[in-house]
Design an enzyme around this catalytic site. Structure first.
Site, PDB file in Angstrom:
ATOM      1  N   HIS A  70      -6.249   0.168   1.313  1.00  0.00           N
ATOM      2  CA  HIS A  70      -5.286  -0.863   0.886  1.00  0.00           C
ATOM      3  C   HIS A  70      -6.020  -2.129   0.410  1.00  0.00           C
ATOM      4  O   HIS A  70      -5.741  -3.232   0.874  1.00  0.00           O
ATOM      5  CB  HIS A  70      -4.301  -1.191   2.035  1.00  0.00           C
ATOM      6  CG  HIS A  70      -3.041  -1.860   1.550  1.00  0.00           C
ATOM      7  ND1 HIS A  70      -1.804  -1.606   2.088  1.00  0.00           N
ATOM      8  CD2 HIS A  70      -2.825  -2.796   0.585  1.00  0.00           C
ATOM      9  CE1 HIS A  70      -0.888  -2.341   1.487  1.00  0.00           C
ATOM     10  NE2 HIS A  70      -1.489  -3.079   0.563  1.00  0.00           N
ATOM     11  N   ARG A  77       2.997   1.510  -2.355  1.00  0.00           N
ATOM     12  CA  ARG A  77       3.195   1.452  -0.902  1.00  0.00           C
ATOM     13  C   ARG A  77       3.109   2.856  -0.326  1.00  0.00           C
ATOM     14  O   ARG A  77       3.516   3.829  -0.979  1.00  0.00           O
ATOM     15  CB  ARG A  77       4.580   0.873  -0.564  1.00  0.00           C
ATOM     16  CG  ARG A  77       4.639  -0.633  -0.600  1.00  0.00           C
ATOM     17  CD  ARG A  77       3.844  -1.279   0.545  1.00  0.00           C
ATOM     18  NE  ARG A  77       3.898  -2.725   0.487  1.00  0.00           N
ATOM     19  CZ  ARG A  77       3.031  -3.514  -0.164  1.00  0.00           C
ATOM     20  NH1 ARG A  77       2.009  -2.983  -0.814  1.00  0.00           N
ATOM     21  NH2 ARG A  77       3.153  -4.820  -0.149  1.00  0.00           N
TER      22      ARG A  77
HETATM   23  P1  NDP Z   1       7.341  -6.159  -9.925  1.00  0.00           P
HETATM   24  O1  NDP Z   1       8.549  -6.534  -9.155  1.00  0.00           O
HETATM   25  O2  NDP Z   1       6.840  -7.084 -10.961  1.00  0.00           O
HETATM   26  O3  NDP Z   1       7.593  -4.760 -10.649  1.00  0.00           O
HETATM   27  C1  NDP Z   1       8.248  -3.686 -10.043  1.00  0.00           C
HETATM   28  C2  NDP Z   1       8.511  -2.626 -11.108  1.00  0.00           C
HETATM   29  O4  NDP Z   1       9.070  -1.477 -10.465  1.00  0.00           O
HETATM   30  C3  NDP Z   1       9.512  -3.088 -12.161  1.00  0.00           C
HETATM   31  O5  NDP Z   1       9.116  -2.620 -13.435  1.00  0.00           O
HETATM   32  C4  NDP Z   1      10.810  -2.391 -11.724  1.00  0.00           C
HETATM   33  O6  NDP Z   1      11.684  -2.085 -12.791  1.00  0.00           O
HETATM   34  C5  NDP Z   1      10.245  -1.107 -11.158  1.00  0.00           C
HETATM   35  N1  NDP Z   1      11.221  -0.499 -10.243  1.00  0.00           N
HETATM   36  C6  NDP Z   1      11.712  -1.006  -9.094  1.00  0.00           C
HETATM   37  N2  NDP Z   1      12.602  -0.158  -8.550  1.00  0.00           N
HETATM   38  C7  NDP Z   1      12.685   0.903  -9.376  1.00  0.00           C
HETATM   39  C8  NDP Z   1      13.423   2.096  -9.377  1.00  0.00           C
HETATM   40  N3  NDP Z   1      14.290   2.385  -8.409  1.00  0.00           N
HETATM   41  N4  NDP Z   1      13.249   2.965 -10.398  1.00  0.00           N
HETATM   42  C9  NDP Z   1      12.393   2.679 -11.401  1.00  0.00           C
HETATM   43  N5  NDP Z   1      11.649   1.554 -11.466  1.00  0.00           N
HETATM   44  C10 NDP Z   1      11.784   0.683 -10.469  1.00  0.00           C
HETATM   45  O7  NDP Z   1       6.214  -5.836  -8.857  1.00  0.00           O
HETATM   46  P2  NDP Z   1       4.626  -5.906  -9.040  1.00  0.00           P
HETATM   47  O8  NDP Z   1       4.263  -5.176 -10.280  1.00  0.00           O
HETATM   48  O9  NDP Z   1       4.144  -7.291  -8.892  1.00  0.00           O
HETATM   49  O10 NDP Z   1       4.158  -5.110  -7.735  1.00  0.00           O
HETATM   50  C11 NDP Z   1       4.536  -3.773  -7.521  1.00  0.00           C
HETATM   51  C12 NDP Z   1       4.185  -3.333  -6.112  1.00  0.00           C
HETATM   52  O11 NDP Z   1       2.774  -3.133  -5.979  1.00  0.00           O
HETATM   53  C13 NDP Z   1       4.501  -4.330  -4.998  1.00  0.00           C
HETATM   54  O12 NDP Z   1       5.865  -4.308  -4.659  1.00  0.00           O
HETATM   55  C14 NDP Z   1       3.630  -3.824  -3.864  1.00  0.00           C
HETATM   56  O13 NDP Z   1       4.334  -2.859  -3.109  1.00  0.00           O
HETATM   57  C15 NDP Z   1       2.462  -3.134  -4.598  1.00  0.00           C
HETATM   58  N6  NDP Z   1       1.199  -3.842  -4.384  1.00  0.00           N
HETATM   59  C16 NDP Z   1       0.179  -3.180  -3.763  1.00  0.00           C
HETATM   60  C17 NDP Z   1      -1.031  -3.804  -3.576  1.00  0.00           C
HETATM   61  C18 NDP Z   1      -2.170  -3.105  -2.933  1.00  0.00           C
HETATM   62  O14 NDP Z   1      -3.150  -3.744  -2.587  1.00  0.00           O
HETATM   63  N7  NDP Z   1      -2.109  -1.798  -2.769  1.00  0.00           N
HETATM   64  C19 NDP Z   1      -1.254  -5.185  -4.011  1.00  0.00           C
HETATM   65  C20 NDP Z   1      -0.133  -5.770  -4.656  1.00  0.00           C
HETATM   66  C21 NDP Z   1       1.053  -5.118  -4.826  1.00  0.00           C
HETATM   67  P3  NDP Z   1      12.395  -3.260 -13.637  1.00  0.00           P
HETATM   68  O15 NDP Z   1      11.285  -3.931 -14.391  1.00  0.00           O
HETATM   69  O16 NDP Z   1      13.323  -2.550 -14.533  1.00  0.00           O
HETATM   70  O17 NDP Z   1      13.042  -4.183 -12.641  1.00  0.00           O
HETATM   71  C1  OXD Z   2       0.582  -6.909  -1.741  1.00  0.00           C
HETATM   72  C2  OXD Z   2      -0.393  -6.093  -1.011  1.00  0.00           C
HETATM   73  O1  OXD Z   2       1.771  -6.567  -1.776  1.00  0.00           O
HETATM   74  O2  OXD Z   2      -1.553  -6.562  -0.852  1.00  0.00           O
HETATM   75  O3  OXD Z   2       0.165  -7.928  -2.338  1.00  0.00           O
HETATM   76  O4  OXD Z   2      -0.069  -4.983  -0.594  1.00  0.00           O
END
Ligand code: NDP
Ligand code: OXD
Length: 314
Positions: free
Chosen positions: A277, A229
């Site tokens: 994005h 993000r």
């Molecule tokens: P998940 O919820 O599956 O994974 C999030 C990961 O981040 C987990 O491993 C979690 O740790 C870790 N995490 C969260 N908070 C912290 C913290 N404070 N410190 C360390 N690690 C942390 O999400 P996704 O993998 O499905 O997606 C991740 C992000 O990608 C989405 O939230 C979105 O913002 C972004 N995204 C962007 C897109 C784009 O087009 N640019 C498309 C899709 C998504 P733990 O496993 O220990 O809980």
């Molecule tokens: C998502 C994105 O969160 O597209 O899926 O940013």
């Protein structure tokens, strides 16, 4: 039962056509045609305006049409019902492709070679290292981060990962929490950020953090790939890091303000690759099918999948 569909900035007709194709009998409502609000039990939404969901007092489930849910959790008056977010192979594979593509671009010094080509210069001094000499550090080892880490490993990179809780991923050195962050950063040549935006992660990609990346690696300087993000980074800090050499280059798919403002210096910085994005777009076909599965689960008295922990914020 009716489904409310709303997706700010996405081609609505494509989504409505996909809903009609996959669920011809489904009563689909839109912001302009809400009908009897009591009948709306499900909502499939992306960046809904404030008040839209609040008006639906009979909601059983909100489905985020993307993986991130910061767009929902920031809404004032968000109804207190479960939220299912997208975790689907279609989106996951797209993100893996993006991360691998960008990592390979930097490994193979493609931005520098493109600049040489523009100047009609034979850049044979730009010999790339091999992937095994470069460590990719993946921040966020969730659905997307784990898959990206595996793809990077498969391409031959040395791979480390960092998350809140400790993971076990074959071939990936896994770090967890604040106490491991220093060790994780110190070995990282290419920092891949796939964290969600929460109170704990906002602004995490700061100049002080970027200065802690490995400074003397095979790429001649650290690289950042942020596809999480825009609010995880400060655009000004990225520019400052590039100027002082804390970063050699960056691939940015997300920005503090989107679309990236016309006057942003990021547009023409030679070390920056800007993508709009689109690293992992939500495909209407895959996401509508996902949403219909969640609705069927709830209607069968079961829990929807990939429920968001609202307290953690992801
Ligand atoms: P998940 O919820 O599956 O994974 C999030 C990961 O981040 C987990 O491993 C979690 O740790 C870790 N995490 C969260 N908070 C912290 C913290 N404070 N410190 C360390 N690690 C942390 O999400 P996704 O993998 O499905 O997606 C991740 C992000 O990608 C989405 O939230 C979105 O913002 C972004 N995204 C962007 C897109 C784009 O087009 N640019 C498309 C899709 C998504 P733990 O496993 O220990 O809980
Ligand atoms: C998502 C994105 O969160 O597209 O899926 O940013």
């Amino acid at each position: 039962m009716a489904l409310l569909f709303h997706a700010t900035g996405w081609p609505r007709h494509v989504w409505l056509a996909e809903l009609a194709r996959l669920a011809p009998g489904l009563d689909v409502r839109t912001q302009e045609r809400m009908g009897n609000l009591d009948e709306i039990e499900f909502a499939l939404v992306w960046k809904p305006p404030a008040g839209l969901l609040e008006a639906c007092t009979n909601l059983k489930l909100i489905i985020s049409a993307g993986a991130g849910v910061d767009h929902l959790l920031a809404l004032p008056g968000l109804p207190d019902v479960p939220i299912s977010r997208v975790a689907d192979p279609d989106l996951t594979c797209r993100m893996g492709e993006y991360v691998l593509q960008q990592a390979l671009m930097h490994l193979r010094r493609q931005p520098e070679l493109c600049a040489c080509q523009k100047r009609r210069e034979w850049g044979s001094h730009l010999a790339p290292p091999k992937a095994a000499e470069v460590t990719c550090g993946v921040m966020g080892l969730g659905v997307l981060g784990t898959h990206a880490a595996r793809m990077l490993k498969g391409a031959g990179f040395d791979v480390a990962g960092w998350a809140r809780s400790r993971k076990r991923i074959r071939g990936v050195r896994c770090y967890a929490g604040a106490e491991d962050l220093e060790a994780f950063l110190a070995q990282t040549d290419i920092l891949v950020c796939l964290l969600p935006l929460t109170d704990a992660t906002r602004g995490i990609l700061s100049l002080p953090l970027l200065r802690r990346l490995k400074g003397n690696g095979a790429l001649g300087g650290p690289v950042l790939i942020n596809a999480g993000r825009g609010q995880l980074q400060r655009d000004a800090d990225i520019l400052a890091a590039l100027e002082e050499g804390a970063l050699k280059a960056a691939s940015l798919d997300v920005f503090e303000t989107e679309p990236l403002p016309q006057d942003s210096p990021l547009w023409d910085h030679p070390g920056v690759i800007v993508t709009p994005h689109i690293s992992a777009i939500s495909s209407p076909r895959a996401i509508v099918a996902y949403a219909l599965r969640q609705i069927a689960l709830v209607q069968a008295g079961k829990k929807a999948e990939n429920l968001v922990d609202k307290r953690r914020g992801y």
